[in-house]
Each structure stands twice: as structure tokens, then as C-alpha cells.
Write a protein that holds these residues in place. Structure first.
Motif, PDB file in Angstrom:
ATOM      1  N   TYR A 145     -20.705 -19.625 -59.004  1.00 42.04           N
ATOM      2  CA  TYR A 145     -19.936 -18.690 -58.173  1.00 42.04           C
ATOM      3  C   TYR A 145     -18.569 -19.270 -57.812  1.00 42.04           C
ATOM      4  O   TYR A 145     -17.533 -18.608 -57.921  1.00 42.04           O
ATOM      5  CB  TYR A 145     -20.718 -18.364 -56.894  1.00 42.04           C
ATOM      6  CG  TYR A 145     -19.973 -17.456 -55.944  1.00 42.04           C
ATOM      7  CD1 TYR A 145     -19.981 -16.078 -56.120  1.00 42.04           C
ATOM      8  CD2 TYR A 145     -19.233 -17.989 -54.884  1.00 42.04           C
ATOM      9  CE1 TYR A 145     -19.291 -15.233 -55.264  1.00 42.04           C
ATOM     10  CE2 TYR A 145     -18.531 -17.158 -54.026  1.00 42.04           C
ATOM     11  CZ  TYR A 145     -18.558 -15.781 -54.213  1.00 42.04           C
ATOM     12  OH  TYR A 145     -17.861 -14.962 -53.367  1.00 42.04           O
ATOM     13  N   GLU A 146     -18.562 -20.546 -57.398  1.00 45.16           N
ATOM     14  CA  GLU A 146     -17.287 -21.206 -57.050  1.00 45.16           C
ATOM     15  C   GLU A 146     -16.394 -21.350 -58.275  1.00 45.16           C
ATOM     16  O   GLU A 146     -15.171 -21.182 -58.196  1.00 45.16           O
ATOM     17  CB  GLU A 146     -17.557 -22.579 -56.428  1.00 45.16           C
ATOM     18  CG  GLU A 146     -18.216 -22.532 -55.064  1.00 45.16           C
ATOM     19  CD  GLU A 146     -17.349 -21.827 -54.041  1.00 45.16           C
ATOM     20  OE1 GLU A 146     -16.097 -21.874 -54.162  1.00 45.16           O
ATOM     21  OE2 GLU A 146     -17.898 -21.214 -53.109  1.00 45.16           O
ATOM     22  N   ARG A 147     -17.025 -21.640 -59.396  1.00 44.23           N
ATOM     23  CA  ARG A 147     -16.241 -21.815 -60.632  1.00 44.23           C
ATOM     24  C   ARG A 147     -15.539 -20.509 -61.029  1.00 44.23           C
ATOM     25  O   ARG A 147     -14.346 -20.502 -61.320  1.00 44.23           O
ATOM     26  CB  ARG A 147     -17.163 -22.277 -61.758  1.00 44.23           C
ATOM     27  CG  ARG A 147     -16.476 -22.403 -63.112  1.00 44.23           C
ATOM     28  CD  ARG A 147     -17.449 -22.857 -64.182  1.00 44.23           C
ATOM     29  NE  ARG A 147     -16.819 -22.866 -65.501  1.00 44.23           N
ATOM     30  CZ  ARG A 147     -17.450 -23.167 -66.623  1.00 44.23           C
ATOM     31  NH1 ARG A 147     -18.738 -23.469 -66.589  1.00 44.23           N
ATOM     32  NH2 ARG A 147     -16.806 -23.152 -67.778  1.00 44.23           N
ATOM     33  N   LEU A 148     -16.303 -19.422 -60.996  1.00 46.55           N
ATOM     34  CA  LEU A 148     -15.725 -18.145 -61.419  1.00 46.55           C
ATOM     35  C   LEU A 148     -14.705 -17.618 -60.429  1.00 46.55           C
ATOM     36  O   LEU A 148     -13.641 -17.127 -60.805  1.00 46.55           O
ATOM     37  CB  LEU A 148     -16.841 -17.112 -61.623  1.00 46.55           C
ATOM     38  CG  LEU A 148     -17.845 -17.410 -62.742  1.00 46.55           C
ATOM     39  CD1 LEU A 148     -18.972 -16.392 -62.723  1.00 46.55           C
ATOM     40  CD2 LEU A 148     -17.146 -17.415 -64.094  1.00 46.55           C
ATOM     41  N   ASN A 149     -14.984 -17.726 -59.144  1.00 46.22           N
ATOM     42  CA  ASN A 149     -14.098 -17.161 -58.126  1.00 46.22           C
ATOM     43  C   ASN A 149     -12.898 -18.047 -57.839  1.00 46.22           C
ATOM     44  O   ASN A 149     -11.817 -17.538 -57.545  1.00 46.22           O
ATOM     45  CB  ASN A 149     -14.873 -16.894 -56.835  1.00 46.22           C
ATOM     46  CG  ASN A 149     -15.798 -15.700 -56.968  1.00 46.22           C
ATOM     47  OD1 ASN A 149     -15.389 -14.559 -56.811  1.00 46.22           O
ATOM     48  ND2 ASN A 149     -17.060 -15.961 -57.295  1.00 46.22           N
TER      49      ASN A 149
END
Length: 415
Positions: free
Chosen positions: A49-53
Motif C-alpha cells: 500500500y505504501e509502495r503504490l501510494n
């Protein structure tokens, strides 16, 4: 296997998740939203989630910075174009020297560096003061073809180039890596500017040709008001593009360094053998001595840029041995040139040109010795590549200082 549950079913298989993301990132993002809703406590999905956002956030922040930098660049480009056009008007009237055109471009490039690097006030005030003094001093000199004045015209751009380096490095002006980054910037700038300038020349030729079909000669008007403005503005645009880490220039410069180094070495060896065979003598032939010094400067430039692009890898390759051979060859050329200059000084007396050439040859000789010793120790596995790069970076201010000495003292010494 249910496609909608692919991420959930492979949540413990990082390799499978990465494989799917690389295969079809759009599909992965759609499936991820559902998986994240069903498993909000999963540490694996939390990382994804952190990687994509974070990627989206970083892009939006970059876009904001891009807009701000782009707007400032646009203003500077317009101001540079207008300034160059105004200065050219006075050059045409023979009221100021053509070298003043540099002040229609360089201060604006320096302003962009300052905007980007935000140096301390002492650096900012130093730059502003030295640019102002240089401009006033240049235009207090008489418009003349005297050797001492021509030397000013030749060396003032080198001094201003040094000031541009101070603007580029900012508060890290004493850092060798930052100085090397400035050299890299110059090479990338030249490549990109030349590429766009060629396109501009093609456009200019096409435009004038089209107008010639309707019996209108716009060559003079176009050069004065479009080409000159565009050439100055393009310098600011190129500075902006290089500073934005444009991949074209950055990808091509290492290959240029690797290709040109061996070609220059082969050409010089053949040339020097030819010179010896035909009996050319730099001690007696002034024009040949000038050409000899031109060759020396070219070899020095190629060697320095090749060293700049070599990076910090301790592993040696063929390029390192080619660079070392170029340095030795340049040292031989410089030694011959120095001997010829001393001979001419003792035989024909002191002139501004001879003294200036003697000084720059001594400086280059010292720099080449430093680089050669550092390279020799590197090739003998006694040190890494850092001392070689330091020999280049730490010596740069010396050239600027010598240019300043010639610029600000020779017109008074040889009045």
C-alpha cells in the motif's frame, strides 16, 4: 484459482506478487484495492500500500516542483533573450565589446542555479559583486585590438565560467564531488544545447526559405529578433532540462567519453609522428606553436571529461589505460610547448601573449603531473579513483584565478 483472489491467495509469496505487478501493474492495482479492504492488518499488504501510494504522492510533489521550476525558467529565458537582444544592439553600434553578450546569458543561468541550490548569503553576495565588477570593468576598458585587451576578451569568459561553478556548487563549493558534477553538467549542457540548436537552425532555414517564395528577405530581421533571442533563451531552457536529470544527455555522455578517448589518442599519435617526419618546429613556427597549444587544451578537456564520467568504481578497464596514455601524451606536448615558449621569450622578448601562454602552460603542466601521479597509483592498486578525481576537481579554481589575473591586471601592466 479465482482471479479476484490472486493477491490474497499469494499474500505469503512475495515473488508471485512482484511477478504479477511487473506483468500487469494496472490489473494488480485494481485487485489490490479489494485485497487491502479484506486484509487491513496484513503487514505484506501494508508495505505494498505504501509502495503504490507513495509513488503517486512523489509524482504529484515532483509535478508541483516541476511547475514552479518551469515558470521560473520561463521568466529567466525571456529575460535572457531580451537582454541579449539589447546588448547586441549596442555591439552593432560599436559602443561595447561583443564579449558583453555573455552577460546576456550567464547571469540568468547563475540565477537559476541560485534558485535551485539556495546558497548562503555570503556566496550570493560574492557572486553578485563579482558579476557586477566584471561587467563594469569590461566596459571601462577601451575598445581596442591591443593584445592585452584581446586577452581580456579571451579570459573573462573563463573567469565567468568559474563564477558559474560557484553558483552551481553553492554552499558545497569546496566539495570535490560537487565540482565534478559541475563538469558533468557542462558536458551534458553542450550535448543537449547543440542538439536543440541544430533543430533551431533547420527551422530558421526552412522559415527563411518559405518567405523567399513570396519574395520577402527576412534573413536580417530573423537573425536579430528571433535567432539571437532564441539562442540566449535556449541556454536557460537547456540548463533547466539538464538539471531535471534528462536521460538523453546523461545516457550519452559516458559513451562519448569512451568513444572519443581512444580516437583522440590514435589521432594524436599519428599526428605527432607526422609532425616529426615533416620537420615542423614549434620553436620557430609561431602558428604551429599556437596549434600545439590548441591540441593540448583539447586533450586536457577530453581527459578531464573522461575522468569525470569514470565514476568511483575501483575496477580498472581499458578506458583507464587509455586515459593514462592520453595524460602522458599531453604532458609530452605541454613540455615541448613550454620549452618553445621559454625559447621565444628569451629570443624575442616579453609580450602579453607569450606571458599568458607561458602561465597557462605551467598551470596545465602542474595539473597533468598531479593527475598522472594519481592515475599511476590507481593503476598500481595503491589507491582508488578518488585521488584522480580530486586532482581534477581541486585544481579547477586555479584556472579561474589565472583567468582573473590576466583579465584584471594585463591591461594595466601592458598599457
Amino acid at each position: 484459482m479465482d482471479k479476484n483472489n490472486f493477491i490474497i491467495e499469494n499474500i505469503a509469496k512475495p515473488h508471485e506478487l512482484e511477478r504479477m505487478f511487473r506483468y500487469d501493474s494496472k490489473a494488480f492495482k485494481k485487485l489490490f484495492s479489494h485485497a487491502w479492504e479484506q486484509n487491513p492488518d496484513s503487514q505484506v499488504l501494508a508495505v505494498w500500500y505504501e509502495r503504490l501510494n507513495f509513488k503517486e504522492t512523489a509524482q504529484s510533489e515532483k509535478a508541483t516542483l516541476l511547475q514552479k521550476g518551469f515558470l521560473f525558467m520561463g521568466i529567466l529565458a525571456i529575460l535572457a533573450g531580451i537582454s541579449a537582444r539589447i546588448i547586441f544592439h549596442f555591439v552593432e553600434q560599436h559602443t561595447i565589446a561583443p564579449i558583453n553578450l555573455a552577460f546576456g546569458i550567464l547571469p540568468f543561468i547563475g540565477a537559476y542555479f541560485i534558485y535551485k541550490n539556495k546558497p548562503q548569503k555570503k556566496v550570493l553576495y560574492t557572486l553578485a559583486l563579482l558579476f557586477l565588477i566584471s561587467g563594469l570593468y569590461l566596459n571601462m576598458l577601451p575598445l581596442s585590438n591591443k593584445d592585452s585587451i584581446i586577452l581580456v576578451y579571451l579570459h573573462l569568459p573563463i573567469f565567468l565560467w568559474g563564477l558559474m561553478g560557484l553558483a552551481f556548487t553553492g554552499n558545497e563549493y569546496s566539495n570535490s564531488r560537487t565540482r565534478l558534477a559541475y563538469l558533468k553538467f557542462n558536458l551534458e549542457f553542450c550535448i543537449l544545447y547543440a542538439s536543440m540548436a541544430i533543430s533551431g537552425m533547420l527551422l530558421a532555414a526552412l522559415t527563411m526559405r518559405l518567405f523567399s517564395f513570396i519574395d520577402l528577405d527576412i534573413e536580417d530581421f530573423y537573425f536579430r529578433n528571433v535567432v539571437l533571442f532564441g539562442a540566449a533563451a535556449l541556454a536557460i531552457v537547456t540548463t533547466y532540462l539538464v538539471s531535471m536529470n534528462l536521460k538523453l544527455a546523461k545516457n550519452i555522455t559516458p559513451y562519448i567519453a569512451k568513444i572519443f578517448s581512444p580516437l583522440v589518442l590514435i589521432t594524436l599519435v599519428v599526428y605527432l609522428i607526422t609532425v616529426v617526419s615533416v620537420g615542423k618546429n614549434p620553436f620557430l613556427d609561431r602558428n604551429f606553436l599556437i596549434a600545439f597549444n590548441g591540441i593540448l587544451l583539447g586533450v586536457l578537456a577530453v581527459t578531464i571529461f573522461s575522468i569525470t564520467e569514470s565514476g568511483t568504481d575501483d575496477k580498472k578497464n581499458i578506458s583507464d589505460y587509455i586515459n593514462f596514455a592520453l595524460i602522458v601524451l599531453a604532458l609530452i606536448i605541454d613540455s615541448v610547448a613550454l620549452s618553445a615558449i621559454v625559447f621565444r621569450l628569451s629570443s624575442y622578448g616579453i609580450t602579453p601573449n607569450r606571458l599568458a601562454v607561458l602561465g597557462v602552460n605551467i598551470l596545465i603542466w602542474g595539473n597533468l603531473i598531479w593527475i598522472m601521479v594519481s592515475y599511476m597509483r590507481f593503476l598500481q592498486n595503491k589507491t582508488g579513483p578518488s585521488p584522480i578525481q580530486n586532482a581534477v576537481a581541486k585544481y579547477l579554481p586555479v584556472y579561474g584565478l589565472w583567468a582573473a589575473i590576466i583579465t584584471f591586471t594585463f591591461p594595466f601592466i601592458f598599457n
